[in-house]
Structures are given as C-alpha cells and as structure tokens.
Design a protein around this motif. Structure first.
Motif, PDB file in Angstrom:
ATOM      1  N   ALA A  13       0.815  -1.137  -0.082  1.00 53.15           N
ATOM      2  CA  ALA A  13      -0.004   0.015  -0.143  1.00 53.15           C
ATOM      3  C   ALA A  13       0.754   1.377  -0.011  1.00 53.15           C
ATOM      4  CB  ALA A  13      -0.965   0.012   1.350  1.00 53.15           C
ATOM      5  N   ASP A  14       2.228   1.195   0.406  1.00 49.99           N
ATOM      6  CA  ASP A  14       3.018   2.348   0.372  1.00 49.99           C
ATOM      7  C   ASP A  14       3.198   2.793  -1.180  1.00 49.99           C
ATOM      8  OD1 ASP A  14       5.260   4.085   0.620  1.00 49.99           O
ATOM      9  OD2 ASP A  14       6.317   2.780   1.945  1.00 49.99           O
ATOM     10  N   GLU A  15       3.037   3.892  -1.536  1.00 53.66           N
ATOM     11  CA  GLU A  15       3.178   4.453  -2.970  1.00 53.66           C
ATOM     12  C   GLU A  15       4.510   4.469  -3.308  1.00 53.66           C
ATOM     13  OE1 GLU A  15       1.211   8.350  -3.018  1.00 53.66           O
ATOM     14  OE2 GLU A  15      -0.688   7.538  -2.982  1.00 53.66           O
ATOM     15  N   THR A  16       5.617   4.507  -2.522  1.00 58.19           N
ATOM     16  CA  THR A  16       6.896   4.422  -2.584  1.00 58.19           C
ATOM     17  C   THR A  16       7.557   3.192  -3.167  1.00 58.19           C
ATOM     18  OG1 THR A  16       7.705   4.066  -0.572  1.00 58.19           O
ATOM     19  CG2 THR A  16       7.398   6.337  -1.162  1.00 58.19           C
ATOM     20  N   VAL A  17       6.698   2.185  -2.740  1.00 58.30           N
ATOM     21  CA  VAL A  17       6.986   0.690  -3.236  1.00 58.30           C
ATOM     22  C   VAL A  17       6.566   0.496  -4.515  1.00 58.30           C
ATOM     23  CG1 VAL A  17       7.051  -1.725  -2.534  1.00 58.30           C
ATOM     24  CG2 VAL A  17       7.246  -0.064  -0.856  1.00 58.30           C
ATOM     25  N   SER A  18       7.232   0.701  -5.638  1.00 58.71           N
ATOM     26  CA  SER A  18       6.557   0.757  -6.862  1.00 58.71           C
ATOM     27  C   SER A  18       7.947   0.320  -8.050  1.00 58.71           C
ATOM     28  CB  SER A  18       6.278   2.307  -7.509  1.00 58.71           C
ATOM     29  OG  SER A  18       7.320   2.846  -7.523  1.00 58.71           O
ATOM     30  N   GLY A  19       7.397  -0.145  -9.043  1.00 59.36           N
ATOM     31  CA  GLY A  19       8.024  -0.807 -10.122  1.00 59.36           C
ATOM     32  C   GLY A  19       8.874  -1.769  -9.894  1.00 59.36           C
ATOM     33  N   ASP A  20      10.198  -1.958 -10.323  1.00 59.20           N
ATOM     34  CA  ASP A  20      10.947  -2.914 -10.198  1.00 59.20           C
ATOM     35  C   ASP A  20      10.864  -3.473  -8.524  1.00 59.20           C
ATOM     36  OD1 ASP A  20      11.074  -3.576 -12.545  1.00 59.20           O
ATOM     37  OD2 ASP A  20      13.228  -2.569 -12.701  1.00 59.20           O
ATOM     38  N   THR A  21      11.128  -2.349  -7.557  1.00 61.14           N
ATOM     39  CA  THR A  21      10.903  -2.361  -6.108  1.00 61.14           C
ATOM     40  C   THR A  21       9.951  -3.369  -5.799  1.00 61.14           C
ATOM     41  OG1 THR A  21      12.350  -0.435  -6.097  1.00 61.14           O
ATOM     42  CG2 THR A  21      11.428  -1.208  -3.930  1.00 61.14           C
ATOM     43  N   ARG A  22       8.797  -3.223  -6.159  1.00 60.76           N
ATOM     44  CA  ARG A  22       7.509  -3.679  -5.869  1.00 60.76           C
ATOM     45  C   ARG A  22       7.411  -5.226  -6.117  1.00 60.76           C
ATOM     46  NH1 ARG A  22       2.791  -1.437  -4.420  1.00 60.76           N
ATOM     47  NH2 ARG A  22       0.910  -2.822  -4.812  1.00 60.76           N
ATOM     48  N   VAL A  23       8.261  -5.934  -7.093  1.00 60.52           N
ATOM     49  CA  VAL A  23       8.305  -7.350  -7.424  1.00 60.52           C
ATOM     50  C   VAL A  23       8.475  -8.410  -6.625  1.00 60.52           C
ATOM     51  CG1 VAL A  23       9.011  -8.774  -9.110  1.00 60.52           C
ATOM     52  CG2 VAL A  23       8.657  -6.774  -9.895  1.00 60.52           C
ATOM     53  N   ASN A  24       9.532  -8.182  -5.776  1.00 57.80           N
ATOM     54  CA  ASN A  24       9.585  -9.136  -4.786  1.00 57.80           C
ATOM     55  C   ASN A  24       8.600  -9.183  -3.574  1.00 57.80           C
ATOM     56  OD1 ASN A  24      11.708 -10.261  -6.215  1.00 57.80           O
ATOM     57  ND2 ASN A  24      13.214  -9.671  -4.574  1.00 57.80           N
ATOM     58  N   TRP A  25       8.173  -8.065  -3.299  1.00 58.16           N
ATOM     59  CA  TRP A  25       7.237  -7.769  -2.230  1.00 58.16           C
ATOM     60  C   TRP A  25       5.782  -8.534  -2.767  1.00 58.16           C
ATOM     61  CZ3 TRP A  25       8.370  -6.760   2.411  1.00 58.16           C
ATOM     62  CH2 TRP A  25       9.420  -6.001   2.471  1.00 58.16           C
ATOM     63  N   THR A  36       7.085  -4.777 -13.529  1.00 58.80           N
ATOM     64  CA  THR A  36       8.265  -4.702 -13.662  1.00 58.80           C
ATOM     65  C   THR A  36       8.710  -4.094 -15.272  1.00 58.80           C
ATOM     66  OG1 THR A  36      10.206  -5.891 -13.757  1.00 58.80           O
ATOM     67  CG2 THR A  36       8.320  -7.105 -14.258  1.00 58.80           C
ATOM     68  N   LYS A  37       9.634  -3.632 -15.418  1.00 59.34           N
ATOM     69  CA  LYS A  37      10.224  -2.828 -16.837  1.00 59.34           C
ATOM     70  C   LYS A  37      11.484  -3.600 -17.077  1.00 59.34           C
ATOM     71  CE  LYS A  37       6.637  -0.528 -16.903  1.00 59.34           C
ATOM     72  NZ  LYS A  37       5.355  -0.905 -17.620  1.00 59.34           N
ATOM     73  N   ASP A  38      12.122  -4.158 -16.125  1.00 56.47           N
ATOM     74  CA  ASP A  38      13.692  -4.699 -16.028  1.00 56.47           C
ATOM     75  C   ASP A  38      13.437  -6.251 -16.965  1.00 56.47           C
ATOM     76  OD1 ASP A  38      15.873  -6.608 -14.835  1.00 56.47           O
ATOM     77  OD2 ASP A  38      16.490  -4.643 -15.417  1.00 56.47           O
ATOM     78  N   PRO A  39      14.135  -6.197 -17.941  1.00 50.82           N
ATOM     79  CA  PRO A  39      13.999  -7.543 -18.879  1.00 50.82           C
ATOM     80  C   PRO A  39      14.258  -8.681 -17.876  1.00 50.82           C
ATOM     81  CG  PRO A  39      14.811  -5.991 -20.271  1.00 50.82           C
ATOM     82  CD  PRO A  39      14.965  -5.408 -18.719  1.00 50.82           C
ATOM     83  N   ARG A  40      15.287  -9.026 -17.238  1.00 47.61           N
ATOM     84  CA  ARG A  40      15.707  -9.889 -16.208  1.00 47.61           C
ATOM     85  C   ARG A  40      14.632 -10.210 -15.349  1.00 47.61           C
ATOM     86  NH1 ARG A  40      20.405 -12.153 -17.753  1.00 47.61           N
ATOM     87  NH2 ARG A  40      20.264 -13.604 -15.835  1.00 47.61           N
ATOM     88  N   MET A  41      14.053  -9.121 -14.723  1.00 53.30           N
ATOM     89  CA  MET A  41      13.076  -9.204 -13.454  1.00 53.30           C
ATOM     90  C   MET A  41      11.826  -9.951 -14.150  1.00 53.30           C
ATOM     91  SD  MET A  41      12.776  -8.475 -10.510  1.00 53.30           S
ATOM     92  CE  MET A  41      13.562  -6.943 -10.008  1.00 53.30           C
TER      93      MET A  41
END
Length: 541
Positions: free
Chosen positions: A386-398, A437-442
């Motif tokens: 729910a934290d807006e700062t946890v987005s993009g690739d940082t959000r994937v593992n969560w 995610t936008k990172d190809p390896r992710m």
C-alpha cells in the motif's frame, strides 16, 4: 599431521577418532570442577541461550540443564522455561568454588538432537564469556580441567558410560555420538581449525596457467585461459562437504566465533554456496556464535535475494524444491533462538533500495505460520504494497512474497509439519508483478515464477508461452519442459499401476471371503475378474 589436507583431517575426525555408537534416546552429562575465583564480588552464571527442546504432536524431545556452585543451584533451565532462572551469587577472591553442571537430553522423535553444554559467567570487571580453561582444576586431582561423565541409552536400551577430562565446560554433544576427547582427537580438531581459518582458505585460487607444447602454434581450437573474475571460489565450509561442517561442533566457542567473524569479513567466500549448505553452516556455527551465524545466513540471503523458482510436476515436489528448507530453518532460527528470528526480520528483510529479500521473506512467512500469526505477516506485506513509494521493480519481490504467503495461508500452524500448501493460490500477485516490472531480467524471473505454478498442474502450453520470450535468460527451459513432461508421464503410469494393484487386492480379498463362505458362483466371477486384471485369457464355458 601438519602435512594432511583438510579432507584427510575431516576424514580422521569423522571416521577414525570419534567413538561410534547407535542412535541414543537418552543422554545425561555431568561436569564437575573446581573454579578459581579471580575477583571478589557478585557473579552470574549462565548457559547456552539455545532452546534445544522440540515437539511434534504428542512426541517431545527435551533438554534440561542445572548449574550448582558450592552446592547452591544458580541456574535451572527446563523446556518452556529455558531462560527463567539465573541467580547471582557472591564469591570471595582467591577461593576455589565447587561447580557442578548437569545436562539431560531425551528424545521421543528418533535420535537425539545435539546437546549444547556451555557454561558462561559474568562478574566484577568482565562481561559475559565462557568460563576460561585456565581457572579449572579436576577435584581431588589438582590437574587442569573438568571431570566429564557422559551416560547415554540407545533405542534398544543398551547403556554406555564414559568418563573423561575436558578443558572446560564448552562441548557440543553431537546428535548421535557424544563428542568425547583424547589427545589425538584434540590435535585433529586444532589442525582442522587452523586449516579453516588460514588466509589461503579465503583467497581465490590463482588462474590456471595456460600450457602449450614448445614449437606448436595456437589454433582456433585452443581453449583461452579463464578469467580470474569468473573463477567460482568458495571457502571449504561453503562446499557440499558435510564432514567439514560437522567438525565445527567439536571446536571451542571462541574458535567458532573467530571463524564466523572471518567468514563475515570475506562474504565472497560463501556467496555462491547452496541454500542447504549455508543453512547447515548456520546451524553448526550457531552455538556460542548466535549473532555472527545469523549475519552469515542473512548476508547470504541478501546476496541471493532474487531467488528463482524451481519447476515441479506436482504440489509436493514444488514444496520440496522451493519451500521445505525455509520451513526447516524455523527450528534453529525461530524455536531454538527467537532473537535470531527478530534479527533476521529487522536487519535483512529489506535492502537499502527498499526491495524485499525473498529468502528472508519465505523463512519469516513460515515462522509466522508456525506461531499461528500468518495473518499478521500478511497484514505487514499488505502495508508494504500500500506504500506508494514501493513501485516498479522494487515492488516485484514484495508481490512474490505476498503470493507465497497466500500459498500457505490455510496451512496448519504446527511445528515441523510438511504441508505443501497451494502453489496457485497467490497467482494474482504474480500477474501484477509481471505488469509492474520494466527490467527484462526481472520480467524473466516473474515469468518463471508463474510458469512454475503452471507446471505443477501440468499446463504445459501455458507455461511454455510464458517462458518462450525469455529463452535468452532461461536457455535450458526447452530441456526442462521435455524432462518434466516425461516425468509426468512416469508419475501417471506409476499412479495407474498403484491403483490397479489396490483394486486387485480388494478383489482378491473378496474372492477369499467368497471361498470361505462356499459361494462358488461369486468366487468364479471374482476369479474371472482377477484373471482379466492379470491379462489371462478367459476360459471358455
């Protein structure tokens, strides 16, 4: 002995010098010694913080320890009350205190777990530490050391007793064989320690020397020398040599601590160790080096934080390949030493960039489950998402961690239970991960997570469609897919044969009952059914 290799030394340790006995179910140890008191004042004696008692259903393994000083009981540790009683005692300087320590270890779950016999103290002018060797003498002998009596009972009721002199009260009594001592045994232990901690064990090996015959020119087929940066170096303890790790239980607490600290100074020396190896290393270093051992495990998990999913063709194999080791780790990290569980969550769950460390999250999820608090863990993960700062690739593992928590959400909250869970229950969070995610390896790693859930239910085409765009990251996928399909066919064939055997056994039982009753008509009919199952041709009337 100086010229022996580490493998040769650990072979001597494991096979040549340790006494071999059967599987013990009761072990009683008594240490008795005279302790020289260096300074007058108040002393507090203590033992290992590791709670070695455990249970599964109605079966219980228990460990109890007591410490007596001049006849006064100053420590009493029992299952569920391990850290309850530590009584201070005032001692005069220059006097000798009579110390007796007892340990009782009983097993109802099979062979004994290891018994940790450590005596700590703190007093005037010094902090908590193992009672030093130099202050001990054997009663009535005036020789250095402590008298140690070990009695164990095997599962067949055979009893053994061994009396020896040890340097101090700092022994790990192994799971099946008490670690007894002797001069050759002590020499081997010391040499193993020297080999493990020497600088050469932590340094990468030199690159291989390219050799070429004189007068022969290099051709296109000549193999170029490997780059030193690509040489995979591991400390011996990071290899799959279990003997090398078992020997850590025979080292002294200061030696285990020194070795753990040196490993932490060289994280590359264990970075590429397997999960099973690093968890076993943690368990072997933990007694007396609880914090450092946890730091080794936690740092390894951070270095390997993007753990990939392993493919499987059924739910149980998915659990065994992706989850079982994390649940087993709850024994040493949650139940034996709850502080380690707290340290793992506070220090190693989140990277500096805010990304979730998946191996830590998996272990914590099982810990919360076994304590009956899985919903609390899910609420924590939901708050992160729910934290807006946890987005993009940082959000994937969560999101992957949230999916895993959903898998085990309905599993029973019991210790040591091998409940496989529901691998597909968290698929919605994995689908979201593939979108953010936008990172190809992710993207490739998330695709593998999703495909791993599909292969469990043998949805091959859907799994293949997810993996095909990422063959540059997972080039072995076509072979893995073909292997799984063959394995699934074998599993189906095995299940079919098992069902046939079951049905045949039921028919044979009914036939036997019909013959006993004298029902020839039914018996003939059942015999024909059995013959058909066995592939025998029908007999003409």
């Amino acid at each position: 002995m100086q010229e022996l290799t580490l493998d040769q030394l650990t072979f001597l340790f494991g096979s040549g010098l340790r006494p071999r006995i059967g599987r013990a179910c009761i072990m009683e140890v008594e240490w008795v010694g005279q302790l020289q008191i260096p300074n007058a004042g108040e002393y507090v004696f203590d033992i290992t913080p590791l709670e070695m008692s455990t249970s599964a259903g109605d079966a219980h393994d228990s460990q109890e320890m007591k410490v007596f000083v001049n006849g006064t009981q100053v420590v009493s540790a029992e299952p569920t009350k391990w850290a309850a009683s530590r009584q201070a005692i005032t001692l005069p300087a220059g006097q000798v205190a009579e110390v007796r320590v007892t340990l009782r270890n009983t097993a109802a779950l099979g062979s004994l777990r290891m018994g940790v016999g450590q005596l700590y103290w703190k007093g005037p002018g010094f902090a908590r530490q193992i009672v030093p060797e130099a202050l001990w003498t054997v009663p009535r002998e005036a020789t250095p050391g402590v008298r140690c009596t070990v009695r164990w009972v095997e599962t067949d009721a055979t009893e053994h007793t061994e009396v020896t002199t040890v340097k101090n009260i700092d022994q790990i009594l192994a799971r099946e064989t008490p670690n007894l001592v002797g001069e050759p045994y002590d020499q081997v232990k010391q040499r193993i320690y020297e080999k493990l901690i020497e600088d050469a064990a932590f340094l990468p090996p030199p690159p291989p020397v390219e050799t070429q015959a004189v007068g022969v020119e290099a051709t296109a087929s000549t193999e170029p020398p490997r780059s030193p940066a690509k040489i995979r170096h591991l400390h011996p303890l990071g290899l799959e040599h279990y003997r090398n790790q078992d020997c850590l239980l025979a080292l002294s607490t200061p030696q285990r601590m020194a070795l753990a600290n040196k490993l932490l100074e060289h994280p590359e020396s264990y970075r590429h160790a397997r999960l099973k190896t690093i968890m076993r290393l943690h368990d072997r270093l933990q007694p007396g080096a609880e914090s450092a051992a946890l730091d080794i495990l936690g740092s390894w998990m951070q270095m390997n934080g993007g753990r990939k999913a392993e493919f499987a063709t059924n739910v149980q194999d998915f659990y065994d390949g992706n989850r079982a080791l994390f649940r087993r780790a709850c024994i040493s990290i949650l139940w034996q030493h709850p502080k380690s569980f707290q340290w793992l969550q506070s220090d190693y769950l989140v990277r500096e960039d805010g990304e979730c460390v998946l191996p830590v999250a998996y272990l914590l999820a099982f810990g919360y489950l076994e304590r009956g608090r899985i919903l609390e863990w899910i609420e924590f993960l939901e708050a992160k998402l729910a934290d807006e700062t946890v987005s993009g690739d940082t959000r994937v593992n969560w999101l992957i961690a949230r999916a895993m928590a959903e898998e085990i959400r309905e599993s029973p909250a019991e210790r040591h239970l091998k409940e496989p869970g529901r691998p597909s229950a968290g698929i919605q969070w994995l689908e979201e991960a593939s979108l953010v995610t936008k990172d190809p390896r992710m993207q490739a790693r998330v695709a593998r997570e999703r495909a791993a859930r599909l292969t469990v239910t043998r949805r091959w085409e859907q799994a293949d469609s997810l993996m095909q765009p990422h063959l540059n990251v997972w080039p072995k996928w076509p072979r893995e897919l073909a292997s799984m399909q063959r394995r699934a066919l074998r599993e189906m064939d095995s299940a079919r044969k098992a069902e046939t055997r079951k049905q045949r056994a039921e028919v044979a039982t009914r036939l036997e009952d019909a013959l006993k009753r004298g029902d020839d008509t039914q018996a003939a009919s059942l015999q024909q059914t059995l013959d058909a199952m066995d592939g025998k041709p029908a007999v003409a009337e």
